[in-house]
Design a protein around this motif. Sequence first.
Motif, PDB file in Angstrom:
ATOM      1  N   SER A 249       0.849  -1.185   0.000  1.00 56.37           N
ATOM      2  CA  SER A 249       0.000   0.000   0.000  1.00 56.37           C
ATOM      3  C   SER A 249       0.883   1.233   0.000  1.00 56.37           C
ATOM      4  O   SER A 249       1.631   1.464   0.943  1.00 56.37           O
ATOM      5  N   GLY A 250       0.813   2.018  -1.069  1.00 56.45           N
ATOM      6  CA  GLY A 250       1.595   3.241  -1.135  1.00 56.45           C
ATOM      7  C   GLY A 250       0.924   4.248  -2.029  1.00 56.45           C
ATOM      8  O   GLY A 250       0.039   3.906  -2.832  1.00 56.45           O
ATOM      9  N   ASN A 251       1.354   5.491  -1.925  1.00 53.32           N
ATOM     10  CA  ASN A 251       0.711   6.538  -2.695  1.00 53.32           C
ATOM     11  C   ASN A 251       0.921   6.372  -4.199  1.00 53.32           C
ATOM     12  O   ASN A 251       0.019   6.613  -4.983  1.00 53.32           O
ATOM     13  N   LEU A 252       2.102   5.920  -4.609  1.00 56.69           N
ATOM     14  CA  LEU A 252       2.422   5.941  -6.035  1.00 56.69           C
ATOM     15  C   LEU A 252       1.510   5.032  -6.842  1.00 56.69           C
ATOM     16  O   LEU A 252       1.031   5.399  -7.907  1.00 56.69           O
ATOM     17  N   GLN A 253       1.264   3.799  -6.335  1.00 51.55           N
ATOM     18  CA  GLN A 253       0.434   2.853  -7.077  1.00 51.55           C
ATOM     19  C   GLN A 253      -0.823   2.422  -6.319  1.00 51.55           C
ATOM     20  O   GLN A 253      -1.599   1.625  -6.830  1.00 51.55           O
ATOM     21  N   LYS A 254      -0.984   2.869  -5.088  1.00 52.54           N
ATOM     22  CA  LYS A 254      -2.150   2.594  -4.241  1.00 52.54           C
ATOM     23  C   LYS A 254      -2.200   1.148  -3.764  1.00 52.54           C
ATOM     24  O   LYS A 254      -2.217   0.891  -2.570  1.00 52.54           O
ATOM     25  N   VAL A 255      -2.276   0.175  -4.671  1.00 48.31           N
ATOM     26  CA  VAL A 255      -2.247  -1.249  -4.316  1.00 48.31           C
ATOM     27  C   VAL A 255      -1.314  -1.964  -5.275  1.00 48.31           C
ATOM     28  O   VAL A 255      -1.486  -1.870  -6.496  1.00 48.31           O
ATOM     29  N   PRO A 257      -0.032  -5.817  -5.868  1.00 51.28           N
ATOM     30  CA  PRO A 257      -0.071  -7.216  -5.471  1.00 51.28           C
ATOM     31  C   PRO A 257       1.338  -7.791  -5.331  1.00 51.28           C
ATOM     32  O   PRO A 257       2.263  -7.391  -6.037  1.00 51.28           O
ATOM     33  N   VAL A 258       1.498  -8.720  -4.409  1.00 53.65           N
ATOM     34  CA  VAL A 258       2.773  -9.413  -4.202  1.00 53.65           C
ATOM     35  C   VAL A 258       2.595 -10.862  -4.637  1.00 53.65           C
ATOM     36  O   VAL A 258       1.692 -11.561  -4.157  1.00 53.65           O
ATOM     37  N   SER A 259       3.453 -11.305  -5.538  1.00 51.33           N
ATOM     38  CA  SER A 259       3.336 -12.665  -6.083  1.00 51.33           C
ATOM     39  C   SER A 259       4.141 -13.690  -5.307  1.00 51.33           C
ATOM     40  O   SER A 259       3.939 -14.897  -5.489  1.00 51.33           O
ATOM     41  N   GLY A 260       5.069 -13.220  -4.439  1.00 54.30           N
ATOM     42  CA  GLY A 260       5.849 -14.180  -3.674  1.00 54.30           C
ATOM     43  C   GLY A 260       6.781 -13.511  -2.689  1.00 54.30           C
ATOM     44  O   GLY A 260       7.016 -12.302  -2.748  1.00 54.30           O
ATOM     45  N   PHE A 261       7.286 -14.317  -1.758  1.00 55.24           N
ATOM     46  CA  PHE A 261       8.272 -13.876  -0.766  1.00 55.24           C
ATOM     47  C   PHE A 261       9.351 -14.942  -0.702  1.00 55.24           C
ATOM     48  O   PHE A 261       9.080 -16.095  -0.328  1.00 55.24           O
ATOM     49  N   GLU A 262      10.574 -14.568  -1.120  1.00 56.80           N
ATOM     50  CA  GLU A 262      11.659 -15.534  -1.261  1.00 56.80           C
ATOM     51  C   GLU A 262      11.173 -16.708  -2.128  1.00 56.80           C
ATOM     52  O   GLU A 262      10.750 -16.483  -3.245  1.00 56.80           O
ATOM     53  N   ASP A 263      11.175 -17.937  -1.625  1.00 55.31           N
ATOM     54  CA  ASP A 263      10.794 -19.080  -2.460  1.00 55.31           C
ATOM     55  C   ASP A 263       9.323 -19.469  -2.306  1.00 55.31           C
ATOM     56  O   ASP A 263       8.895 -20.521  -2.783  1.00 55.31           O
ATOM     57  N   ILE A 264       8.529 -18.624  -1.649  1.00 51.45           N
ATOM     58  CA  ILE A 264       7.109 -18.886  -1.449  1.00 51.45           C
ATOM     59  C   ILE A 264       6.299 -18.058  -2.452  1.00 51.45           C
ATOM     60  O   ILE A 264       6.577 -16.878  -2.649  1.00 51.45           O
ATOM     61  N   SER A 265       5.295 -18.691  -3.058  1.00 53.65           N
ATOM     62  CA  SER A 265       4.433 -17.992  -4.012  1.00 53.65           C
ATOM     63  C   SER A 265       3.079 -17.704  -3.380  1.00 53.65           C
ATOM     64  O   SER A 265       2.577 -18.481  -2.560  1.00 53.65           O
ATOM     65  N   TYR A 266       2.496 -16.565  -3.762  1.00 58.12           N
ATOM     66  CA  TYR A 266       1.160 -16.189  -3.304  1.00 58.12           C
ATOM     67  C   TYR A 266       0.218 -16.107  -4.502  1.00 58.12           C
ATOM     68  O   TYR A 266       0.641 -15.779  -5.613  1.00 58.12           O
ATOM     69  N   GLN A 267      -1.064 -16.337  -4.242  1.00 59.96           N
ATOM     70  CA  GLN A 267      -2.080 -16.000  -5.223  1.00 59.96           C
ATOM     71  C   GLN A 267      -2.332 -14.500  -5.178  1.00 59.96           C
ATOM     72  O   GLN A 267      -2.217 -13.871  -4.125  1.00 59.96           O
ATOM     73  N   ILE A 268      -2.623 -13.921  -6.317  1.00 64.27           N
ATOM     74  CA  ILE A 268      -3.122 -12.541  -6.331  1.00 64.27           C
ATOM     75  C   ILE A 268      -4.632 -12.684  -6.237  1.00 64.27           C
ATOM     76  O   ILE A 268      -5.324 -12.878  -7.226  1.00 64.27           O
ATOM     77  N   GLY A 269      -5.118 -12.634  -5.005  1.00 63.74           N
ATOM     78  CA  GLY A 269      -6.428 -13.162  -4.704  1.00 63.74           C
ATOM     79  C   GLY A 269      -7.543 -12.150  -4.584  1.00 63.74           C
ATOM     80  O   GLY A 269      -7.388 -10.954  -4.875  1.00 63.74           O
ATOM     81  N   PRO A 270      -8.684 -12.615  -4.103  1.00 58.85           N
ATOM     82  CA  PRO A 270      -9.894 -11.789  -4.063  1.00 58.85           C
ATOM     83  C   PRO A 270      -9.809 -10.606  -3.112  1.00 58.85           C
ATOM     84  O   PRO A 270     -10.413  -9.565  -3.376  1.00 58.85           O
ATOM     85  N   VAL A 271      -9.076 -10.740  -2.005  1.00 64.20           N
ATOM     86  CA  VAL A 271      -8.982  -9.620  -1.070  1.00 64.20           C
ATOM     87  C   VAL A 271      -8.179  -8.482  -1.687  1.00 64.20           C
ATOM     88  O   VAL A 271      -8.573  -7.311  -1.627  1.00 64.20           O
ATOM     89  N   THR A 272      -7.053  -8.813  -2.301  1.00 69.70           N
ATOM     90  CA  THR A 272      -6.233  -7.791  -2.957  1.00 69.70           C
ATOM     91  C   THR A 272      -7.038  -7.058  -4.021  1.00 69.70           C
ATOM     92  O   THR A 272      -7.014  -5.819  -4.107  1.00 69.70           O
ATOM     93  N   ARG A 273      -7.760  -7.808  -4.832  1.00 69.53           N
ATOM     94  CA  ARG A 273      -8.565  -7.187  -5.887  1.00 69.53           C
ATOM     95  C   ARG A 273      -9.680  -6.328  -5.286  1.00 69.53           C
ATOM     96  O   ARG A 273      -9.995  -5.251  -5.802  1.00 69.53           O
ATOM     97  N   ARG A 274     -10.261  -6.802  -4.202  1.00 69.68           N
ATOM     98  CA  ARG A 274     -11.337  -6.049  -3.562  1.00 69.68           C
ATOM     99  C   ARG A 274     -10.821  -4.752  -2.947  1.00 69.68           C
ATOM    100  O   ARG A 274     -11.480  -3.708  -3.025  1.00 69.68           O
ATOM    101  N   VAL A 275      -9.652  -4.786  -2.351  1.00 73.60           N
ATOM    102  CA  VAL A 275      -9.072  -3.575  -1.755  1.00 73.60           C
ATOM    103  C   VAL A 275      -8.828  -2.523  -2.830  1.00 73.60           C
ATOM    104  O   VAL A 275      -9.109  -1.335  -2.635  1.00 73.60           O
ATOM    105  N   ARG A 276      -8.320  -2.945  -3.978  1.00 76.07           N
ATOM    106  CA  ARG A 276      -8.118  -2.004  -5.085  1.00 76.07           C
ATOM    107  C   ARG A 276      -9.465  -1.411  -5.533  1.00 76.07           C
ATOM    108  O   ARG A 276      -9.594  -0.202  -5.747  1.00 76.07           O
ATOM    109  N   GLU A 277     -10.458  -2.267  -5.668  1.00 73.73           N
ATOM    110  CA  GLU A 277     -11.784  -1.824  -6.092  1.00 73.73           C
ATOM    111  C   GLU A 277     -12.379  -0.842  -5.092  1.00 73.73           C
ATOM    112  O   GLU A 277     -12.932   0.200  -5.474  1.00 73.73           O
ATOM    113  N   LEU A 278     -12.264  -1.156  -3.797  1.00 70.08           N
ATOM    114  CA  LEU A 278     -12.792  -0.270  -2.759  1.00 70.08           C
ATOM    115  C   LEU A 278     -12.108   1.090  -2.796  1.00 70.08           C
ATOM    116  O   LEU A 278     -12.755   2.130  -2.612  1.00 70.08           O
ATOM    117  N   TYR A 279     -10.774   1.080  -3.019  1.00 71.18           N
ATOM    118  CA  TYR A 279     -10.051   2.349  -3.017  1.00 71.18           C
ATOM    119  C   TYR A 279     -10.548   3.259  -4.133  1.00 71.18           C
ATOM    120  O   TYR A 279     -10.855   4.448  -3.899  1.00 71.18           O
TER     121      TYR A 279
END
Length: 287
Positions: A249-255, A257-279
């Motif tokens: 979360s930052g001013n430049l891009q607002k939201v 998404p993070v796809s991973g941390f070191e060797d762990i992968s994340y889904q770009i999921g419904p909460v992330t998309r919803r937060v962008r939509e709400l903003y």
Amino acid sequence: MATGTNIRTYFQGTWHDGDVMIMRGADHAAWLGSSVFDGARYVNGIAPDLYAHCARINRSAKALMLTPFVSTEDMVQIVWEGLAAYPKEAAIYIRPMYWATQGDATAIVPGEEGTAFAISLEEIPMAPEGAATHLGRTRFRRPVLESSVCNAKAGCLYPNNARMLRDVQSRGFGNALVADALGNVAESATANVFMVKDGAVFTPIANGTFLSGITRARHIQNMRADGMEVHEAVLSFEDFEGADEVFLSGNLQKVTPVSGFEDISYQIGPVTRRVRELYWDWALTAG
């Protein structure tokens, strides 16, 4: 070298086209780093939370022992005057700045008189909606208030952020997940961070080692109004390793998404998309 294009500069009471020279070689800030800035965005004819960003730079100036002299209301008006030269569809980064021009008898402390002010407008596109970053760990940490001016958005804090980025980028990551002095997660090298676990949202509790951002606060407010469970908490790297989703979360891009941390992968999921939509729903309604 500027980051964006189509630059306009407000300095000494008037707007100028282009990247105008504003600092002298003997200015206190030029050799001792006494400068603060803030950032806001103009997108599709709106500037979300512009007033809050202009108010914060005056607080930052005072924290760095500078003397702010442009009221929040006047600053907002000046920004809108500068933005009038851009088309509605332009994406503009709005950066007001104060810096010290003089020091006191020690030369180290900014003088009670001698503060300069400018605003830089730069056209910087918003990232595509699907753009994501991958986080890595860094040995560099966020400082504490006793050693650095963590309560200001101060230019002198950013070389530390830069070495965090250089550290992880050398290993192929896009951004760093950064610890505070106690080893708990604070933020990324460039923005505040949120994680999602089992539908609940968590973000590091503001403990004075990082700026609790204006956009961060807006997301928390929007999510809670939408019925989401949001917690500000002490979070470890292990918590992030077990997360379902992570976003920045930052001013430049607002939201972002993070796809991973070191060797762990994340889904770009419904909460992330919803937060962008709400903003953006909030921003367009707030105007």
